[in-house]
Design an enzyme around this catalytic site. Structure first.
Site, PDB file in Angstrom:
ATOM      1  N   LEU A 150       0.857  -1.074  -0.007  1.00 48.70           N
ATOM      2  CA  LEU A 150      -0.023  -0.100   0.093  1.00 48.70           C
ATOM      3  C   LEU A 150       0.781   1.106   0.031  1.00 48.70           C
ATOM      4  O   LEU A 150       1.955   1.257   0.867  1.00 48.70           O
ATOM      5  CB  LEU A 150      -1.072  -0.056   1.168  1.00 48.70           C
ATOM      6  N   ASP A 151       0.627   2.374  -0.924  1.00 49.18           N
ATOM      7  CA  ASP A 151       1.375   3.216  -0.679  1.00 49.18           C
ATOM      8  C   ASP A 151       1.394   4.077   0.610  1.00 49.18           C
ATOM      9  O   ASP A 151       0.388   3.851   1.646  1.00 49.18           O
ATOM     10  CB  ASP A 151       0.640   4.560  -1.677  1.00 49.18           C
ATOM     11  N   ARG A 152       2.280   4.820   0.868  1.00 46.77           N
ATOM     12  CA  ARG A 152       2.669   5.430   2.286  1.00 46.77           C
ATOM     13  C   ARG A 152       1.475   5.967   2.829  1.00 46.77           C
ATOM     14  O   ARG A 152       1.005   5.953   4.194  1.00 46.77           O
ATOM     15  CB  ARG A 152       3.803   6.158   2.435  1.00 46.77           C
TER      16      ARG A 152
END
Length: 260
Positions: free
Chosen positions: A53-55
């Site tokens: 998952l993106d930050r």
């Protein structure tokens, strides 16, 4: 400690907080908090990533407890056998339901991808989206005296980098808090008036077949405090009952980490 959604002898799934990196990256050499290391220390076992998952995105993050199980899960992701569901708060009123088939050119990082091919054409990218609720708030943004927002359900059929953020931007309904593909004035207004300091994108649910037992498995991640606050302010409480936090009256509080 991270909220563990599910754990058995083969798998562990956590509710990743917004702002956390999944694993160490030399691009963020000064960061010292990572999901993988935190989960490893929390459960006392080595973990293997199978997706990311993106930050700034929160929600369900699934990990394997062995390289063999990691391989089986990775195959499910690669073969699109895992059903992913996200929710987002976007700018404007998005009220319809449709499938957006809009190819995306690969986003390259100036440092990490400096040796990658620059002539790769657009890659297929498909997202099913559904508007769930809308609201108009008395907040002035730009030349408009009010601001409109939508609660949107998203089901990506492909897994391109920043696909959901880019697809919603293409629809002219960027996600609130998106610093790269969003609306800066809307982001500032959301921070000032609604206490929103994060990307309003949440990986709500994963549905898959257990890689060892074959049993169907549904993993859900609850909304964080910023989400719950915005859901209350916008009158959307109860719209996502499966993942909303349970709040108890004073004097009768229970452990919020318990399943409702």
């Amino acid at each position: 400690m991270l909220e563990i959604i599910y754990q058995d002898e083969w798998l562990v799934a956590v509710n990743k907080p917004s702002g956390w990196l999944v694993h160490r990256s030399w691009l963020d050499r000064h960061e010292n908090v990572f999901v993988m290391q935190t989960v490893r220390d929390q459960i006392g076992q080595h973990v293997f990533t199978v997706h990311r998952l993106d930050r700034p995105t929160s929600g369900v993050l699934l990990m394997a407890l062995s390289s063999e199980v990691a391989h089986l899960l990775s195959q499910q992701f690669e073969n699109h056998q895992i059903h992913k569901r996200y929710h987002a708060v976007t700018r404007g009123w998005l009220e319809d339901e449709a499938v957006l088939d809009y190819p995306l050119t690969e986003e390259l990082d100036k440092i990490a991808d400096k040796h990658a091919s620059l002539d790769k054409g657009p890659q297929p990218a498909v997202t099913h989206y559904r508007g769930m609720a809308t609201v108009e708030m008395p907040v002035s943004v730009g030349r408009y005296p009010t601001a409109r927002y939508s609660l949107v359900e998203l089901e990506p059929q492909t897994g391109r980098k920043h696909q959901l953020r880019r697809h919603l931007s293409h629809l002219r309904h960027p996600i609130i808090g998106d610093s790269k593909h969003g609306d800066l004035r809307q982001n500032r207004a959301a921070a000032e008036h609604f206490g929103c300091q994060r990307l309003m994108l949440h990986a709500s649910q994963l549905e898959l077949s257990h890689p060892v037992t074959g049993e169907p498995l549904t993993l859900r991640a609850r909304l964080d405090d910023t989400w719950m606050q915005m859901m209350s302010q916008f009158g959307w409480r109860g719209m996502l009952s499966d993942i909303e936090k349970v709040e108890f009256a004073a004097g009768n509080r229970q452990d919020e980490n318990q399943e409702p």
